[in-house]
Motif scaffolding. Structure first.
Motif, PDB file in Angstrom:
ATOM      1  N   ALA A 370      -7.565   0.289  -2.014  1.00  0.00           N
ATOM      2  CA  ALA A 370      -6.879  -0.951  -1.466  1.00  0.00           C
ATOM      3  C   ALA A 370      -5.595  -0.668  -2.982  1.00  0.00           C
ATOM      4  O   ALA A 370      -4.470  -0.340  -2.006  1.00  0.00           O
ATOM      5  CB  ALA A 370      -7.478  -2.576  -1.466  1.00  0.00           C
ATOM      6  N   VAL A 371      -5.589  -0.164  -4.214  1.00  0.00           N
ATOM      7  CA  VAL A 371      -4.816  -0.260  -5.082  1.00  0.00           C
ATOM      8  C   VAL A 371      -4.378   1.114  -4.685  1.00  0.00           C
ATOM      9  O   VAL A 371      -3.134   1.216  -5.296  1.00  0.00           O
ATOM     10  CB  VAL A 371      -5.554  -0.430  -6.387  1.00  0.00           C
ATOM     11  N   CYS A 372      -4.871   1.927  -4.709  1.00  0.00           N
ATOM     12  CA  CYS A 372      -4.667   3.012  -4.933  1.00  0.00           C
ATOM     13  C   CYS A 372      -3.778   3.386  -3.213  1.00  0.00           C
ATOM     14  O   CYS A 372      -2.824   4.305  -3.366  1.00  0.00           O
ATOM     15  CB  CYS A 372      -5.888   4.445  -4.944  1.00  0.00           C
ATOM     16  N   TRP A 373      -4.328   2.952  -2.136  1.00  0.00           N
ATOM     17  CA  TRP A 373      -3.730   3.110  -1.024  1.00  0.00           C
ATOM     18  C   TRP A 373      -1.784   2.269  -1.140  1.00  0.00           C
ATOM     19  O   TRP A 373      -0.887   2.868  -0.916  1.00  0.00           O
ATOM     20  CB  TRP A 373      -4.706   2.584   0.751  1.00  0.00           C
ATOM     21  N   GLN A 374      -2.014   1.748  -1.529  1.00  0.00           N
ATOM     22  CA  GLN A 374      -0.930   0.480  -1.431  1.00  0.00           C
ATOM     23  C   GLN A 374       0.051   2.040  -2.500  1.00  0.00           C
ATOM     24  O   GLN A 374       1.325   1.756  -2.162  1.00  0.00           O
ATOM     25  CB  GLN A 374      -1.420  -0.368  -1.876  1.00  0.00           C
ATOM     26  N   LYS A 375      -0.199   1.567  -3.145  1.00  0.00           N
ATOM     27  CA  LYS A 375       1.004   2.864  -4.592  1.00  0.00           C
ATOM     28  C   LYS A 375       1.567   4.086  -3.316  1.00  0.00           C
ATOM     29  O   LYS A 375       2.677   4.812  -3.713  1.00  0.00           O
ATOM     30  CB  LYS A 375      -0.225   3.464  -5.200  1.00  0.00           C
ATOM     31  N   TYR A 376       0.338   4.417  -2.995  1.00  0.00           N
ATOM     32  CA  TYR A 376       1.065   5.977  -1.654  1.00  0.00           C
ATOM     33  C   TYR A 376       1.653   5.289  -0.955  1.00  0.00           C
ATOM     34  O   TYR A 376       2.790   6.090  -0.467  1.00  0.00           O
ATOM     35  CB  TYR A 376      -0.454   6.373  -0.941  1.00  0.00           C
ATOM     36  N   ARG A 377       1.368   3.799  -0.673  1.00  0.00           N
ATOM     37  CA  ARG A 377       2.306   3.608   0.739  1.00  0.00           C
ATOM     38  C   ARG A 377       4.017   3.420  -0.136  1.00  0.00           C
ATOM     39  O   ARG A 377       4.796   3.438   0.807  1.00  0.00           O
ATOM     40  CB  ARG A 377       1.771   2.390   1.355  1.00  0.00           C
ATOM     41  N   ASP A 378       3.456   2.726  -1.026  1.00  0.00           N
ATOM     42  CA  ASP A 378       5.331   2.936  -1.653  1.00  0.00           C
ATOM     43  C   ASP A 378       5.742   3.787  -2.038  1.00  0.00           C
ATOM     44  O   ASP A 378       7.018   3.782  -2.111  1.00  0.00           O
ATOM     45  CB  ASP A 378       4.849   1.880  -2.978  1.00  0.00           C
ATOM     46  N   MET A 379       4.979   4.499  -2.616  1.00  0.00           N
ATOM     47  CA  MET A 379       5.929   5.845  -2.604  1.00  0.00           C
ATOM     48  C   MET A 379       6.481   6.660  -2.088  1.00  0.00           C
ATOM     49  O   MET A 379       7.349   6.918  -1.243  1.00  0.00           O
ATOM     50  CB  MET A 379       4.965   7.076  -2.954  1.00  0.00           C
TER      51      MET A 379
END
Length: 391
Positions: A370-379
């Motif tokens: 969940a943390v990883c996907w949020q970082k990808y989405r923000d990028m």
């Protein structure tokens, strides 16, 4: 947000597992995914489709790329009309990167103002040398040469990957680190798992189960592990070693020879490749990583998510992943590895459980999918906003 992923193949590996987890996690946030495999390797295809992705195969063969495949890939990108094209690893970075440039040209020729972001993915710690493979080395060099001009961003899976690739010539200003995420819903503590595994192996309850998970490959350094295990058994004879991974089975003559020479034949249990790691890992008292090289090792994060304390070699970002929940030693040093395993093995059960609980909390808070996907989405969102501003 629509994302086209371009990847060399859909075999079983760390990058492929991350892709599957990202697709699954993004379901609730409106992410849609088209996955294009350059080759016909399709082991993960059904699981990706079940997670909601569209999967397509370009069908390239090893050797010199056929330009027709490049044109077809560019057309597939245009047909998908994505917000983001995300490539995975060197082959896809180069071939997918060129196809993405061609797709942008097609959009312009058609008078369309569609602007998508192109993101490369680096999932190796060390830049390939000629010893690893000349083609891989050449691709990595090409990526470095054009990294300032082709991708909008380059994502590394570990700080160690970032450092080595910048040193190899990758454009620093384009690069960032997003650590791999782990499935904390699938990999969970299981109080019954230990008794089940002990029973299946015919071992007494007093046994201390030390697990190691990884394919039979010099990078995983099973020789280091076995020498450390032999030293450990002299001091803590209740230790039993559960070994899991591709070619880590009774047919591996090299492993069998080493175990016999070290007097470990009765203490090592080779399970081979398994697709039920989430059921096996919670049974371990300790997970060991003996590798010579890693980025951010999936097996360590999964073990931690299962509440298993880890003893690992200081490779890639493994030490950062483990933090103060386990023990970190230099690679290629079986004496220090055995001492760290002994220190962990001689803790009380409650002490190991406390470490395991902290390990899971660390994964949930900082390294979950969940943390990883949020970082990808923000990028992705940041890159797309920049493209709208410069339109």
């Amino acid at each position: 947000m629509k994302i086209v992923h371009i990847i060399s193949g859909l075999g079983v590996g760390g990058a492929e597992a991350l892709l599957l987890n990202l697709v699954s996690e993004s379901r609730t946030s409106g992410g849609t995914h088209v996955i294009i495999s350059l080759s016909s390797l399709d082991t993960m295809a059904d699981r990706l489709r079940a997670a909601g992705a569209e999967v397509k195969f370009l069908g390239m063969q090893p050797g010199i790329p056929n330009p027709l495949f490049l044109i077809r890939l560019a057309r597939w990108i245009v047909d998908a009309s994505p917000d983001v094209v995300q490539t995975w690893m060197y082959h896809a970075d180069i071939f997918g990167g060129v196809a993405a440039l061609l797709a942008r040209l097609i959009f312009r020729v058609r008078g369309l103002h569609h602007r998508f972001a192109l993101v490369w993915g680096v999932h190796r710690t060390e830049v390939p040398t000629a010893k690893v493979g000349r083609l891989l080395r050449t691709l990595a060099r090409l990526c470095a040469m054009v990294s300032n001009h082709v991708p909008d961003s380059v994502v590394c899976c570990a700080n160690a990957s970032y450092k080595t690739h910048v040193e190899a010539g990758y454009e620093r200003s384009k690069m960032q680190v997003i650590h791999n995420g782990f499935d904390v819903r699938k990999f969970v503590p299981d109080a019954a798992a230990r008794a089940t595994l002990l029973s299946s192996l015919g071992l007494p309850s007093r046994s201390i189960l030390i697990g190691i998970v990884g394919r039979s490959n010099p990078a995983k350094d099973y020789d280091n592990f076995l020498h450390a295990a032999a030293l450990l058994r002299q001091r803590v004879p209740d230790c039993q070693f559960v070994m899991v991974g591709k070619d880590v089975d009774a047919g591996n003559k090299e492993l069998a020879h080493s175990m016999n020479e070290l007097g470990l034949a009765d203490a090592c249990h080779l399970l081979g490749a398994r697709n039920d790691l989430h059921r096996i890992m919670p049974a371990f008292d300790i997970l060991c990583l003996s590798s010579r090289t890693e980025g951010l090792p999936t097996v360590v994060g999964e073990a931690m998510a299962c509440g298993v304390p880890c003893v690992v070699t200081d490779v890639g970002d493994t030490g950062q992943l483990v933090g103060d929940t386990g023990l970190v030693v230099p690679p290629r040093d079986p004496v220090k590895l055995s001492k760290a395993l002994e220190e962990m093995a001689t803790l009380s059960l409650d002490q190991r459980k406390t470490l395991g609980k902290r390990a899971r909390e660390r994964i949930v808070e900082s390294f979950s999918i969940a943390v990883c996907w949020q970082k990808y989405r923000d990028m992705y969102a940041t890159l797309l906003r920049a493209k709208r501003v410069t339109r």
